[in-house]
Write a protein that holds these residues in place. Sequence first.
Motif, PDB file in Angstrom:
ATOM      1  N   PHE A 108       0.831  -1.203   0.000  1.00 32.13           N
ATOM      2  CA  PHE A 108       0.000   0.000   0.000  1.00 32.13           C
ATOM      3  C   PHE A 108       0.866   1.253   0.000  1.00 32.13           C
ATOM      4  N   PHE A 111       2.339   1.704  -3.440  1.00 33.44           N
ATOM      5  CA  PHE A 111       1.341   2.205  -4.391  1.00 33.44           C
ATOM      6  C   PHE A 111       1.154   3.716  -4.257  1.00 33.44           C
ATOM      7  N   SER A 112       1.256   4.252  -3.047  1.00 33.04           N
ATOM      8  CA  SER A 112       0.999   5.674  -2.830  1.00 33.04           C
ATOM      9  C   SER A 112       1.983   6.558  -3.598  1.00 33.04           C
ATOM     10  N   SER A 115       1.933   5.631  -7.769  1.00 33.84           N
ATOM     11  CA  SER A 115       0.923   6.306  -8.583  1.00 33.84           C
ATOM     12  C   SER A 115       1.374   7.705  -8.980  1.00 33.84           C
ATOM     13  N   VAL A 163      -5.070   6.514 -10.346  1.00 32.82           N
ATOM     14  CA  VAL A 163      -5.753   5.811  -9.254  1.00 32.82           C
ATOM     15  C   VAL A 163      -7.156   5.402  -9.698  1.00 32.82           C
ATOM     16  N   VAL A 167      -8.592   1.577  -9.674  1.00 34.17           N
ATOM     17  CA  VAL A 167      -9.743   1.261  -8.833  1.00 34.17           C
ATOM     18  C   VAL A 167     -10.937   0.811  -9.672  1.00 34.17           C
ATOM     19  N   LEU A 335      -2.401  -2.861  -5.026  1.00 34.73           N
ATOM     20  CA  LEU A 335      -3.598  -2.463  -4.288  1.00 34.73           C
ATOM     21  C   LEU A 335      -4.532  -3.634  -3.994  1.00 34.73           C
ATOM     22  N   GLU A 336      -4.479  -4.693  -4.797  1.00 33.99           N
ATOM     23  CA  GLU A 336      -5.394  -5.826  -4.636  1.00 33.99           C
ATOM     24  C   GLU A 336      -5.337  -6.473  -3.251  1.00 33.99           C
ATOM     25  N   THR A 338      -4.764  -5.141  -0.336  1.00 41.56           N
ATOM     26  CA  THR A 338      -5.477  -4.278   0.612  1.00 41.56           C
ATOM     27  C   THR A 338      -6.980  -4.422   0.443  1.00 41.56           C
ATOM     28  N   ALA A 357      -9.962   1.861  -0.386  1.00 48.38           N
ATOM     29  CA  ALA A 357      -8.509   1.705  -0.477  1.00 48.38           C
ATOM     30  C   ALA A 357      -7.905   2.710  -1.453  1.00 48.38           C
ATOM     31  N   GLY A 358      -8.569   2.892  -2.602  1.00 47.54           N
ATOM     32  CA  GLY A 358      -8.070   3.840  -3.596  1.00 47.54           C
ATOM     33  C   GLY A 358      -8.069   5.266  -3.082  1.00 47.54           C
ATOM     34  N   ALA A 361      -5.200   5.689  -0.570  1.00 44.42           N
ATOM     35  CA  ALA A 361      -3.930   5.688  -1.289  1.00 44.42           C
ATOM     36  C   ALA A 361      -3.739   6.994  -2.055  1.00 44.42           C
TER      37      ALA A 361
END
Length: 462
Positions: A108, A111-112, A115, A163, A167, A335-336, A338, A357-358, A361
């Motif tokens: 996670f 990913f932040s 992105s 994102v 998502v 992301l999956e 999470t 989650a999206g 993030a």
Amino acid sequence: MSTSKRSQNSSSRGWGSYTAFLFAAVGSSIGLGNLWKFPYELGLHGGTFLVVYVFCVVLVAFPLMLSELAIGRLGRESPIRSIAGIVKEYRYSTLWQGIGWLGIITGFLIFSFYSVVASWILFYLMQSLGGSLIDAPAEIVRHSFSALLRNSDQMILWHSVFVLMVVSVLSQPVRVGLERAVRFLMPLCAVFVIWLYFNLSDVGNVAAAKEFMFSFSLQNITPELVVSALTQALFSLSIGIGILILYGSYLSDDRPLLIGAGAIAVFDTLFAVAMAVFIFSIVFKFGLQANAGPGLIFQTLPVAFSQMPQDQSWVASLFFLLLLIAALTSGFALLEPTIAMLVDRTNLPRRAAAWLAGSVAWALGLLSVFALQGNQFGFFYFSKEYYHGYFDLFNILSTHLLLPLTALLITLFVSWVLPRTLVRETMRLRYSFTFSLWRFCSRTLAPIIIGVVLLLVLAYPS
């Protein structure tokens, strides 16, 4: 966890086919780690980095892939619940459940800021499609990246778009969203790579690129190179973020783990090397520097694209489109886990879990966006100054510390804690030699190598 429960979970949320699993797993590894991080690390360290990287893939990353897939097959749930179920069934210490949490937090966090890097890809893709790179002055193109980093509005826009793209796919059921997306994107990615590679001699200096990439010097091996090579191998092959555990939980019991893990490792490495040859061929063709660091793809390469003849302008657009596809498939993988965790632990519908989650993030990614404005904090790491605040901090913390720490705990759990016969039965390894080789690497070599790297990360940089 009972066998009937495992079978029920596998059938209700598993892959439609083994091909879908391979596409998704290869897609999770083929991403910005190959197209952004691998080339710039190779450019900084030369061909010695490639040799050490391959050793890390074979001796550490590949055995760990088998371990993560085995955990998923045993647990049949999200990473946290898979490990919790195994711990409960075999009465191990509940402290081992921390592996699942650590992996999800790591993915996670990656990913932040990942992105944000993807936002740069979208920006340059739009620039190339709009013809802005054609015949543009080299100085203007070179400084366009630093101008982008100062333009928070542009980065927030493209960060948001990326994102939303991730998502919108993950909010669907696995077979409808993720599986269909990778079935379409991965063959398209392969076509683009083949197209670029076969046109390489027309647009780049292949001989110079190969001479640079495949040179080796023992004297060039430094602590920083070893840390970079191992963490790059883990990052590139999606080790330690929970996604292989999750993908393994979707896989039926009769499917071979060894073939899947081998295919992922081989395709990922070949893809990284092929794209590095492409990138450095263009860099050397136009007399540019290979050691540009993180700006290699977004500063140096666009300068080369701007100097190409107009009839070769398609190269830039195709390259950044390929980058976007790779970023998306890895974004799904990050992301999956999470989302799966939220569905399992809160009983939220998958769509709501994906948007939650999206959204978090996306908000965390804003810290990295504003950090690139240069008004936060800096620090030294391996005698190099980093001044992009949270962006650099999240990058180093997740990839150089949390990733190898999670990997170390996984290899210890599977090879030292779980029963030998259970692991072999789960992996479906037919030959004793194959299993013994995996066990030696997983019990001995991998823990030693990862342990040394963690010591270097914690002690040397200061």
